[in-house]
Motif scaffolding. Structure first.
Motif, PDB file in Angstrom:
ATOM      1  N   GLY A  68      13.668 -23.608  16.297  1.00 30.49           N
ATOM      2  CA  GLY A  68      15.025 -24.124  16.237  1.00 30.49           C
ATOM      3  C   GLY A  68      15.224 -25.281  17.190  1.00 30.49           C
ATOM      4  N   PRO A  69      16.456 -25.745  17.303  1.00 28.29           N
ATOM      5  CA  PRO A  69      16.752 -26.856  18.224  1.00 28.29           C
ATOM      6  C   PRO A  69      16.364 -26.564  19.669  1.00 28.29           C
ATOM      7  CG  PRO A  69      18.591 -26.477  16.741  1.00 28.29           C
ATOM      8  CD  PRO A  69      17.635 -25.346  16.517  1.00 28.29           C
ATOM      9  N   GLY A  70      16.483 -25.304  20.085  1.00 30.56           N
ATOM     10  CA  GLY A  70      16.104 -24.944  21.446  1.00 30.56           C
ATOM     11  C   GLY A  70      14.629 -25.181  21.704  1.00 30.56           C
ATOM     12  N   THR A  71      13.791 -24.791  20.735  1.00 29.99           N
ATOM     13  CA  THR A  71      12.353 -25.007  20.860  1.00 29.99           C
ATOM     14  C   THR A  71      12.029 -26.493  20.871  1.00 29.99           C
ATOM     15  OG1 THR A  71      11.954 -22.955  19.642  1.00 29.99           O
ATOM     16  CG2 THR A  71      10.107 -24.483  19.856  1.00 29.99           C
ATOM     17  N   ILE A  72      12.661 -27.233  19.956  1.00 33.74           N
ATOM     18  CA  ILE A  72      12.393 -28.668  19.837  1.00 33.74           C
ATOM     19  C   ILE A  72      12.759 -29.401  21.128  1.00 33.74           C
ATOM     20  CG2 ILE A  72      13.078 -30.783  18.649  1.00 33.74           C
ATOM     21  CD1 ILE A  72      13.369 -29.047  16.105  1.00 33.74           C
ATOM     22  N   SER A  73      13.940 -29.110  21.639  1.00 32.73           N
ATOM     23  CA  SER A  73      14.362 -29.777  22.872  1.00 32.73           C
ATOM     24  C   SER A  73      13.469 -29.397  24.039  1.00 32.73           C
ATOM     25  CB  SER A  73      15.817 -29.438  23.194  1.00 32.73           C
ATOM     26  OG  SER A  73      15.997 -28.048  23.343  1.00 32.73           O
ATOM     27  N   THR A  74      13.022 -28.132  24.088  1.00 29.09           N
ATOM     28  CA  THR A  74      12.161 -27.670  25.179  1.00 29.09           C
ATOM     29  C   THR A  74      10.820 -28.391  25.177  1.00 29.09           C
ATOM     30  OG1 THR A  74      13.173 -25.472  25.203  1.00 29.09           O
ATOM     31  CG2 THR A  74      10.978 -25.682  26.187  1.00 29.09           C
ATOM     32  N   VAL A  75      10.166 -28.482  24.012  1.00 28.49           N
ATOM     33  CA  VAL A  75       8.848 -29.120  23.964  1.00 28.49           C
ATOM     34  C   VAL A  75       8.942 -30.621  24.195  1.00 28.49           C
ATOM     35  CG1 VAL A  75       7.861 -27.333  22.497  1.00 28.49           C
ATOM     36  CG2 VAL A  75       8.914 -29.349  21.440  1.00 28.49           C
ATOM     37  N   MET A  76      10.067 -31.219  23.800  1.00 28.49           N
ATOM     38  CA  MET A  76      10.227 -32.650  24.067  1.00 28.49           C
ATOM     39  C   MET A  76      10.375 -32.910  25.565  1.00 28.49           C
ATOM     40  SD  MET A  76      12.668 -33.777  20.830  1.00 28.49           S
ATOM     41  CE  MET A  76      12.831 -35.477  21.347  1.00 28.49           C
ATOM     42  N   ILE A  77      11.046 -31.994  26.251  1.00 31.30           N
ATOM     43  CA  ILE A  77      11.163 -32.101  27.708  1.00 31.30           C
ATOM     44  C   ILE A  77       9.804 -31.895  28.379  1.00 31.30           C
ATOM     45  CG2 ILE A  77      12.138 -31.009  29.768  1.00 31.30           C
ATOM     46  CD1 ILE A  77      14.653 -30.423  28.076  1.00 31.30           C
ATOM     47  N   ILE A  78       9.052 -30.882  27.894  1.00 29.12           N
ATOM     48  CA  ILE A  78       7.712 -30.625  28.435  1.00 29.12           C
ATOM     49  C   ILE A  78       6.819 -31.851  28.248  1.00 29.12           C
ATOM     50  CG2 ILE A  78       5.602 -29.265  28.123  1.00 29.12           C
ATOM     51  CD1 ILE A  78       7.383 -26.873  27.446  1.00 29.12           C
ATOM     52  N   HIS A  79       6.939 -32.494  27.095  1.00 30.88           N
ATOM     53  CA  HIS A  79       6.147 -33.701  26.831  1.00 30.88           C
ATOM     54  C   HIS A  79       6.446 -34.790  27.850  1.00 30.88           C
ATOM     55  CE1 HIS A  79       5.452 -37.446  24.146  1.00 30.88           C
ATOM     56  NE2 HIS A  79       4.359 -37.179  24.833  1.00 30.88           N
ATOM     57  N   LYS A  80       7.726 -34.969  28.169  1.00 25.45           N
ATOM     58  CA  LYS A  80       8.111 -35.996  29.135  1.00 25.45           C
ATOM     59  C   LYS A  80       7.632 -35.642  30.544  1.00 25.45           C
ATOM     60  CE  LYS A  80      12.164 -37.569  26.552  1.00 25.45           C
ATOM     61  NZ  LYS A  80      13.643 -37.685  26.516  1.00 25.45           N
ATOM     62  N   GLU A  81       7.614 -34.338  30.860  1.00 20.51           N
ATOM     63  CA  GLU A  81       7.215 -33.905  32.201  1.00 20.51           C
ATOM     64  C   GLU A  81       5.697 -33.881  32.387  1.00 20.51           C
ATOM     65  OE1 GLU A  81       8.940 -30.096  32.808  1.00 20.51           O
ATOM     66  OE2 GLU A  81      10.935 -30.868  33.277  1.00 20.51           O
ATOM     67  N   ALA A  82       4.981 -33.355  31.366  1.00 21.88           N
ATOM     68  CA  ALA A  82       3.561 -33.059  31.550  1.00 21.88           C
ATOM     69  C   ALA A  82       2.622 -33.923  30.721  1.00 21.88           C
ATOM     70  CB  ALA A  82       3.303 -31.578  31.237  1.00 21.88           C
ATOM     71  N   GLY A  83       3.132 -34.662  29.767  1.00 18.48           N
ATOM     72  CA  GLY A  83       2.269 -35.503  28.954  1.00 18.48           C
ATOM     73  C   GLY A  83       1.882 -34.854  27.638  1.00 18.48           C
ATOM     74  N   LEU A  84       1.226 -35.649  26.790  1.00 21.77           N
ATOM     75  CA  LEU A  84       0.898 -35.221  25.428  1.00 21.77           C
ATOM     76  C   LEU A  84      -0.125 -34.092  25.401  1.00 21.77           C
ATOM     77  CD1 LEU A  84       1.188 -35.710  22.361  1.00 21.77           C
ATOM     78  CD2 LEU A  84      -0.659 -37.403  22.555  1.00 21.77           C
ATOM     79  N   PHE A  85      -1.197 -34.213  26.171  1.00 26.10           N
ATOM     80  CA  PHE A  85      -2.292 -33.232  26.097  1.00 26.10           C
ATOM     81  C   PHE A  85      -1.818 -31.836  26.493  1.00 26.10           C
ATOM     82  CE2 PHE A  85      -5.906 -30.926  27.919  1.00 26.10           C
ATOM     83  CZ  PHE A  85      -6.805 -31.002  26.865  1.00 26.10           C
ATOM     84  N   ILE A  86      -1.138 -31.723  27.606  1.00 26.59           N
ATOM     85  CA  ILE A  86      -0.692 -30.415  28.089  1.00 26.59           C
ATOM     86  C   ILE A  86       0.365 -29.823  27.165  1.00 26.59           C
ATOM     87  CG2 ILE A  86       0.585 -29.248  29.936  1.00 26.59           C
ATOM     88  CD1 ILE A  86      -0.852 -30.955  31.938  1.00 26.59           C
ATOM     89  N   SER A  87       1.294 -30.639  26.690  1.00 22.22           N
ATOM     90  CA  SER A  87       2.354 -30.115  25.824  1.00 22.22           C
ATOM     91  C   SER A  87       1.788 -29.616  24.495  1.00 22.22           C
ATOM     92  CB  SER A  87       3.419 -31.189  25.580  1.00 22.22           C
ATOM     93  OG  SER A  87       2.860 -32.362  25.029  1.00 22.22           O
ATOM     94  N   VAL A  88       0.900 -30.387  23.875  1.00 23.19           N
ATOM     95  CA  VAL A  88       0.289 -29.955  22.612  1.00 23.19           C
ATOM     96  C   VAL A  88      -0.614 -28.740  22.844  1.00 23.19           C
ATOM     97  CG1 VAL A  88      -1.289 -30.604  20.749  1.00 23.19           C
ATOM     98  CG2 VAL A  88       0.435 -32.233  21.549  1.00 23.19           C
ATOM     99  N   GLY A  89      -1.335 -28.727  23.966  1.00 18.01           N
ATOM    100  CA  GLY A  89      -2.177 -27.574  24.288  1.00 18.01           C
ATOM    101  C   GLY A  89      -1.373 -26.309  24.460  1.00 18.01           C
ATOM    102  N   ALA A  90      -0.236 -26.406  25.127  1.00 17.95           N
ATOM    103  CA  ALA A  90       0.630 -25.240  25.320  1.00 17.95           C
ATOM    104  C   ALA A  90       1.184 -24.742  24.000  1.00 17.95           C
ATOM    105  CB  ALA A  90       1.780 -25.599  26.263  1.00 17.95           C
ATOM    106  N   VAL A  91       1.550 -25.663  23.118  1.00 16.56           N
ATOM    107  CA  VAL A  91       2.053 -25.287  21.788  1.00 16.56           C
ATOM    108  C   VAL A  91       0.946 -24.609  20.976  1.00 16.56           C
ATOM    109  CG1 VAL A  91       2.873 -26.203  19.578  1.00 16.56           C
ATOM    110  CG2 VAL A  91       3.843 -27.052  21.720  1.00 16.56           C
ATOM    111  N   ALA A  92      -0.274 -25.140  21.041  1.00 21.24           N
ATOM    112  CA  ALA A  92      -1.397 -24.567  20.291  1.00 21.24           C
ATOM    113  C   ALA A  92      -1.684 -23.140  20.745  1.00 21.24           C
ATOM    114  CB  ALA A  92      -2.642 -25.441  20.465  1.00 21.24           C
ATOM    115  N   VAL A  93      -1.712 -22.904  22.046  1.00 23.27           N
ATOM    116  CA  VAL A  93      -1.967 -21.557  22.573  1.00 23.27           C
ATOM    117  C   VAL A  93      -0.848 -20.600  22.150  1.00 23.27           C
ATOM    118  CG1 VAL A  93      -2.169 -20.167  24.676  1.00 23.27           C
ATOM    119  CG2 VAL A  93      -3.317 -22.389  24.529  1.00 23.27           C
TER     120      VAL A  93
END
Length: 207
Positions: free
Chosen positions: A129-154
């Motif tokens: 939902g929107p909560g998930t989308i907003s959360t991962v977009m924030i994580i992307h800005k904080e930690a970068g593409l590799f870590i954010s996609v890795g966290a989503v994959a796990v």
């Protein structure tokens, strides 16, 4: 040392995403909503939920800002209202047995219809939902593409594992329990939809 810190960062964000997605609550819910389908169809629905969810979340990590702010010019609040409306309609029709969704009336869906239902509304906006989308977009800005996609994959690997043991959970819970849960859960789905709309409207009109 760097690898260890990288793993710890990913695991930290995994816990954050799991908290938003709530797979331990959603997987039993998906079991009740797909209980009338053939085992092979349920398996394909579960795979569609995992792959679809990962694709949606990853897509928003990579291109979310462009699509929302430049292409469609919508914000999270508008997305909340739209997602909430979908949840309310689906829950209302399932709860009253209006025949809108075949799984609610006990009919077996075709594979094509099952995949469509798995994507909308089971994957979006029920799981992602929107909560998930907003959360991962924030994580992307904080930690970068590799870590954010890795966290989503796990995170989605964990959800995949829970779906893999769903047949065992199905046997433990039993058909009657799943039927009762499927009806009770519709109330909570509808309530979640109302909350999403309320939050979205407050953000639009109040800020």
């Amino acid at each position: 040392m760097i690898a260890k810190e990288l793993v710890m960062d990913i695991l930290t964000y995994v816990l954050t995403i799991i908290g938003i997605l709530n797979p331990f609550g959603n997987v039993p819910l998906f079991m009740t909503l797909t209980k009338d389908q053939k085992p092979e169809v349920r398996k394909k629905m579960y795979n569609a939920i995992v792959l679809g969810g990962f694709a949606i979340v990853t897509g928003f990590i990579i291109a979310g800002d462009f699509f929302m702010n430049h292409l469609y010019k919508v914000g999270m609040n508008e997305l909340r209202v739209a997602g909430g409306m979908i949840l309310i309609v689906v829950a209302f029709r399932n709860l009253l047995g209006l025949g809108a969704s075949k799984e609610s009336s006990g009919d077996v869906m075709s594979e094509k219809d099952a995949i469509r239902y798995a994507i909308t509304p089971l994957t979006f906006p029920m799981l992602v939902g929107p909560g998930t989308i907003s959360t991962v977009m924030i994580i992307h800005k904080e930690a970068g593409l590799f870590i954010s996609v890795g966290a989503v994959a796990v995170t989605f690997l964990i959800i995949k594992f829970l779906f893999m043991i769903s047949d065992w959970l199905d046997k433990v819970l039993g058909e009657v329990v799943l039927f009762v849960l499927s009806r009770v859960m519709q109330i909570f789905i509808m309530s979640a939809g109302v909350k999403m709309i309320s939050t979205g409207l407050k953000g639009i009109f109040i800020g």
